[in-house]
Design a protein around this motif. Structure first.
Motif, PDB file in Angstrom:
ATOM      1  N   GLY A 186      -4.069   2.747  -5.022  1.00 31.50           N
ATOM      2  CA  GLY A 186      -3.846   2.709  -3.578  1.00 31.50           C
ATOM      3  C   GLY A 186      -4.616   1.592  -2.914  1.00 31.50           C
ATOM      4  N   PHE A 187      -5.883   1.425  -3.288  1.00 29.65           N
ATOM      5  CA  PHE A 187      -6.678   0.325  -2.728  1.00 29.65           C
ATOM      6  C   PHE A 187      -6.148  -1.025  -3.208  1.00 29.65           C
ATOM      7  CE2 PHE A 187      -9.845   3.612  -1.845  1.00 29.65           C
ATOM      8  CZ  PHE A 187     -10.341   3.193  -0.627  1.00 29.65           C
ATOM      9  N   GLY A 188      -5.674  -1.096  -4.454  1.00 30.24           N
ATOM     10  CA  GLY A 188      -5.145  -2.351  -4.969  1.00 30.24           C
ATOM     11  C   GLY A 188      -3.902  -2.805  -4.229  1.00 30.24           C
ATOM     12  N   ILE A 189      -2.990  -1.870  -3.953  1.00 27.76           N
ATOM     13  CA  ILE A 189      -1.796  -2.227  -3.184  1.00 27.76           C
ATOM     14  C   ILE A 189      -2.173  -2.617  -1.768  1.00 27.76           C
ATOM     15  CG2 ILE A 189       0.424  -1.397  -2.345  1.00 27.76           C
ATOM     16  CD1 ILE A 189       0.550   0.456  -4.728  1.00 27.76           C
ATOM     17  N   ALA A 190      -3.170  -1.936  -1.210  1.00 22.46           N
ATOM     18  CA  ALA A 190      -3.640  -2.314   0.130  1.00 22.46           C
ATOM     19  C   ALA A 190      -4.242  -3.708   0.134  1.00 22.46           C
ATOM     20  CB  ALA A 190      -4.663  -1.288   0.621  1.00 22.46           C
ATOM     21  N   ALA A 191      -4.897  -4.089  -0.965  1.00 24.95           N
ATOM     22  CA  ALA A 191      -5.470  -5.434  -1.046  1.00 24.95           C
ATOM     23  C   ALA A 191      -4.389  -6.500  -1.073  1.00 24.95           C
ATOM     24  CB  ALA A 191      -6.354  -5.552  -2.288  1.00 24.95           C
ATOM     25  N   VAL A 192      -3.252  -6.194  -1.702  1.00 26.22           N
ATOM     26  CA  VAL A 192      -2.142  -7.150  -1.761  1.00 26.22           C
ATOM     27  C   VAL A 192      -1.441  -7.252  -0.412  1.00 26.22           C
ATOM     28  CG1 VAL A 192       0.046  -7.693  -2.890  1.00 26.22           C
ATOM     29  CG2 VAL A 192      -1.859  -6.787  -4.221  1.00 26.22           C
ATOM     30  N   ALA A 193      -1.376  -6.133   0.315  1.00 23.92           N
ATOM     31  CA  ALA A 193      -0.706  -6.124   1.613  1.00 23.92           C
ATOM     32  C   ALA A 193      -1.408  -7.075   2.578  1.00 23.92           C
ATOM     33  CB  ALA A 193      -0.675  -4.707   2.190  1.00 23.92           C
ATOM     34  N   GLY A 194      -0.655  -7.729   3.400  1.00 28.70           N
ATOM     35  CA  GLY A 194      -1.203  -8.689   4.346  1.00 28.70           C
ATOM     36  C   GLY A 194      -1.934  -8.016   5.486  1.00 28.70           C
ATOM     37  N   ARG A 195      -2.650  -8.844   6.246  1.00 26.93           N
ATOM     38  CA  ARG A 195      -3.390  -8.315   7.377  1.00 26.93           C
ATOM     39  C   ARG A 195      -2.478  -7.762   8.455  1.00 26.93           C
ATOM     40  NH1 ARG A 195      -5.886 -12.791   5.737  1.00 26.93           N
ATOM     41  NH2 ARG A 195      -4.653 -14.081   7.134  1.00 26.93           N
ATOM     42  N   ARG A 196      -1.218  -8.166   8.440  1.00 29.64           N
ATOM     43  CA  ARG A 196      -0.291  -7.663   9.450  1.00 29.64           C
ATOM     44  C   ARG A 196       0.103  -6.215   9.196  1.00 29.64           C
ATOM     45  NH1 ARG A 196       4.044 -12.429   8.919  1.00 29.64           N
ATOM     46  NH2 ARG A 196       3.587 -11.929   6.749  1.00 29.64           N
ATOM     47  N   HIS A 197      -0.066  -5.739   7.954  1.00 28.15           N
ATOM     48  CA  HIS A 197       0.315  -4.367   7.611  1.00 28.15           C
ATOM     49  C   HIS A 197      -0.930  -3.470   7.623  1.00 28.15           C
ATOM     50  CE1 HIS A 197       3.227  -7.145   5.681  1.00 28.15           C
ATOM     51  NE2 HIS A 197       4.120  -6.255   6.110  1.00 28.15           N
ATOM     52  N   ARG A 198      -1.508  -3.294   8.796  1.00 30.02           N
ATOM     53  CA  ARG A 198      -2.745  -2.527   8.898  1.00 30.02           C
ATOM     54  C   ARG A 198      -2.512  -1.060   8.583  1.00 30.02           C
ATOM     55  NH1 ARG A 198      -5.695  -5.027  14.339  1.00 30.02           N
ATOM     56  NH2 ARG A 198      -5.882  -7.180  13.554  1.00 30.02           N
ATOM     57  N   VAL A 199      -1.396  -0.513   9.024  1.00 29.96           N
ATOM     58  CA  VAL A 199      -1.117   0.903   8.750  1.00 29.96           C
ATOM     59  C   VAL A 199      -0.976   1.133   7.254  1.00 29.96           C
ATOM     60  CG1 VAL A 199       0.523   2.778   9.147  1.00 29.96           C
ATOM     61  CG2 VAL A 199      -0.020   1.182  11.003  1.00 29.96           C
ATOM     62  N   ARG A 200      -0.295   0.220   6.571  1.00 28.06           N
ATOM     63  CA  ARG A 200      -0.128   0.348   5.124  1.00 28.06           C
ATOM     64  C   ARG A 200      -1.473   0.240   4.411  1.00 28.06           C
ATOM     65  NH1 ARG A 200       3.809  -3.948   2.520  1.00 28.06           N
ATOM     66  NH2 ARG A 200       5.094  -3.091   4.217  1.00 28.06           N
ATOM     67  N   ARG A 201      -2.330  -0.613   4.884  1.00 25.45           N
ATOM     68  CA  ARG A 201      -3.631  -0.793   4.231  1.00 25.45           C
ATOM     69  C   ARG A 201      -4.514   0.433   4.387  1.00 25.45           C
ATOM     70  NH1 ARG A 201      -6.266  -6.405   5.863  1.00 25.45           N
ATOM     71  NH2 ARG A 201      -7.617  -5.793   4.145  1.00 25.45           N
ATOM     72  N   ILE A 202      -4.241   1.269   5.386  1.00 24.60           N
ATOM     73  CA  ILE A 202      -5.016   2.493   5.570  1.00 24.60           C
ATOM     74  C   ILE A 202      -4.356   3.665   4.844  1.00 24.60           C
ATOM     75  CG2 ILE A 202      -5.842   4.163   7.273  1.00 24.60           C
ATOM     76  CD1 ILE A 202      -6.095   1.857   9.250  1.00 24.60           C
ATOM     77  N   LEU A 203      -3.045   3.764   4.949  1.00 24.25           N
ATOM     78  CA  LEU A 203      -2.352   4.918   4.395  1.00 24.25           C
ATOM     79  C   LEU A 203      -2.293   4.903   2.871  1.00 24.25           C
ATOM     80  CD1 LEU A 203       0.653   5.387   6.871  1.00 24.25           C
ATOM     81  CD2 LEU A 203      -1.513   6.646   6.770  1.00 24.25           C
TER      82      LEU A 203
END
Length: 498
Positions: free
Chosen positions: A249-266
């Motif tokens: 989960g943290f790894g996918i959040a690391a790949v996600a861009g800064r624009r996807h803040r909700v994804r980086r938290i969820l």
């Protein structure tokens, strides 16, 4: 050949967009700024030694407390037996996770911190919280049996997975540049859970040994042998598998861009919930009858383990493909030779390059050969970080420190190119990757170049400054240009004119 390298100017940095390079990039940082520092909180935290010392002291105190508590429960003899048996799977698990991290290996300090956190801090939090919660439930319900069951299936998964996830969160927040994707999440989570399982196995095996002493049982029929078989032989991957879900989960959040803040938290929260759910299912398998453990093991644990293993290997191959996609633009600009991205995108070619550097430079001095192989390994790691950085910048908006980070990585590559460049070029030819891309018709009869044709500089020599502080004039973006199908972009090892 080495003298020719000294006369070359540093190539221009290929820009991400059609804009002037001097507007996008600054001057090359000084040597003292090559390494990045976390944001400074206060005057006390300006000292790296103080911060590292504080972390070591806290973990050491947690380790002393948890070991004293385990020894109190198991006795000295049981503690020593449990320690000797619990340590057996640790090197195998650590080697397996380190093998997955070969493309862009993370620093050992992060992995050792994760292991120590799991073995000391997370284990201490778990044993205190689980004991308190179970006793409170038993007192409130006056039913110790149901309290133990509820504590194992509900309380323990929540507490233990949260405590282990804290290590992944800390590295994700404070070592963000060293946490770049799913593989990093898997490795950090795996090391944390390996440390936690190590301490927990000491407790379980020590208690089993004490029970055998009271009952007088020995051999394969003993409780110690049964506990060892279940926890060390059959399911040494259980705790790592749970926490790896959080790491993914943290790894996918690391790949996600800064624009996807909700994804980086969820996504990290979702990974933690999945880890808790699988942990609860594993702990509660005995409630499904006498064969519940084997049913959960065969139906859920083994398929999940296979799926996570496949995901880790697939992600590692994706990282290699990223090298082949992102690095050609630097080869076209003259930073790399045309064959280097091909070699860097192959684990076989990477290993061959290290072996060849060790052979070329270690004929008369083994230490020189070892140093040369280490330079190639560092070159490969920096090149991988550069490719990941550029991929992230292309998919998302470039961060405020993109230019500085790119220059730092390019500087490290430039410093090691005299040793790593010839070795990687040779490996690309020897493995057939360079010929396969160019095509047999365009290459004609090509033989693997002899190692004698490549320069063999002394890795210990004092290198002069490789390029001026001010960058040359910019190149325009090399979109669609394939440097491997054109020979005019680099002649006699010299980069193209700025």
């Amino acid at each position: 050949m080495s003298e020719g390298y000294e006369q070359h100017q540093q190539p221009a940095v290929p820009v991400l967009e059609e804009q002037r390079l001097d507007e996008f990039l600054g001057a090359v940082p000084e040597r003292g700024q090559w390494r990045y520092r976390p944001r400074r909180v206060g005057m006390v935290w300006r000292s790296k030694a103080f911060r590292a010392g504080a972390v070591i002291v806290v973990l050491a105190l947690c380790g002393l407390l948890i070991l004293s508590m385990v020894r109190e429960q198991t006795g000295t003899e049981g503690f020593l037996v449990g320690l000797g048996l619990a340590v057996l799977p640790v090197p195998l698990l650590m080697a397996a996770f380190r093998w997955l991290d070969r493309v862009e290996p993370g620093p050992w300090r992060n992995l050792l911190f994760a292991f120590a956190w799991g073995a000391c801090a997370a284990a201490l939090v778990a044993i205190i919280a689980n004991t308190f919660a179970t006793r409170w439930i038993a007192t409130a319900t006056a039913d110790p049996a149901s309290a133990d069951t509820l504590g194992a299936t509900v309380i323990a998964p929540v507490v233990e997975e949260s405590a282990k996830a804290a290590a992944v969160l800390l590295i994700f927040l404070f070592r963000r540049r060293e946490f770049s994707g799913v593989v990093d999440g898997i490795v950090v989570g795996g090391f944390t859970a390996t440390g936690f399982a190590f301490t927990e196995n000491i407790l379980y095996l020590g208690n089993a040994f004490g029970e055998d002493q009271q009952l007088g049982t020995t051999g394969l029929a003993s409780v110690t042998a049964g506990t060892f078989f279940v926890r060390v032989v059959m399911s040494p991957f259980a705790h790592p598998l749970f926490t790896v879900l959080t790491g993914i989960g943290f790894g996918i959040a690391a790949v996600a861009g800064r624009r996807h803040r909700v994804r980086r938290i969820l996504l990290p929260v979702l990974g933690l919930l999945l880890a808790m759910g699988m942990h609860a299912l594993w702990n509660g398998s005995s409630a499904f009858g006498p064969y519940g453990f084997y049913a959960v093991y065969g139906v859920f644990m083994m398929p999940a383990f296979g799926l996570v293993t496949w995901l880790a290997v697939w992600t590692r191959q994706h990282e290699l493909r990223t090298l082949a996609t992102e690095l050609p633009v630097y080869a076209a600009a003259g930073w790399l030779t045309p064959a280097e991205p091909l070699a860097l995108a192959s684990m076989r070619a990477r290993g061959m390059a290290r072996d060849m550097a060790r052979h070329w430079h270690g004929t008369s001095d083994r230490a020189r050969g070892k140093a040369a192989a280490q330079e190639v390994a560092e070159y490969e790691a920096f090149a991988t970080s550069l490719a990941v950085l550029r991929r992230r910048a292309r998919r998302d908006t470039p961060g405020p420190d993109f230019a500085e980070r790119e220059q730092e990585l390019l500087h490290h590559l430039w410093q090691r190119r005299e040793v790593a460049g010839p070795a990687l070029t040779y490996a690309a030819h020897a493995t057939g990757r360079y010929r396969a891309l160019r095509g047999a018709a365009s290459m004609g009869p090509a033989a693997v170049p002899s190692p004698r044709r490549f320069p063999q500089p002394d890795p210990y020599q004092q290198r002069p400054a490789p390029y001026p502080q001010q960058l040359p004039a910019p190149h325009r973006h090399y979109g669609g240009y394939n440097p491997y199908l054109h020979d005019g972009h680099q002649q006699n090892g010299r980069p193209p004119p700025a």
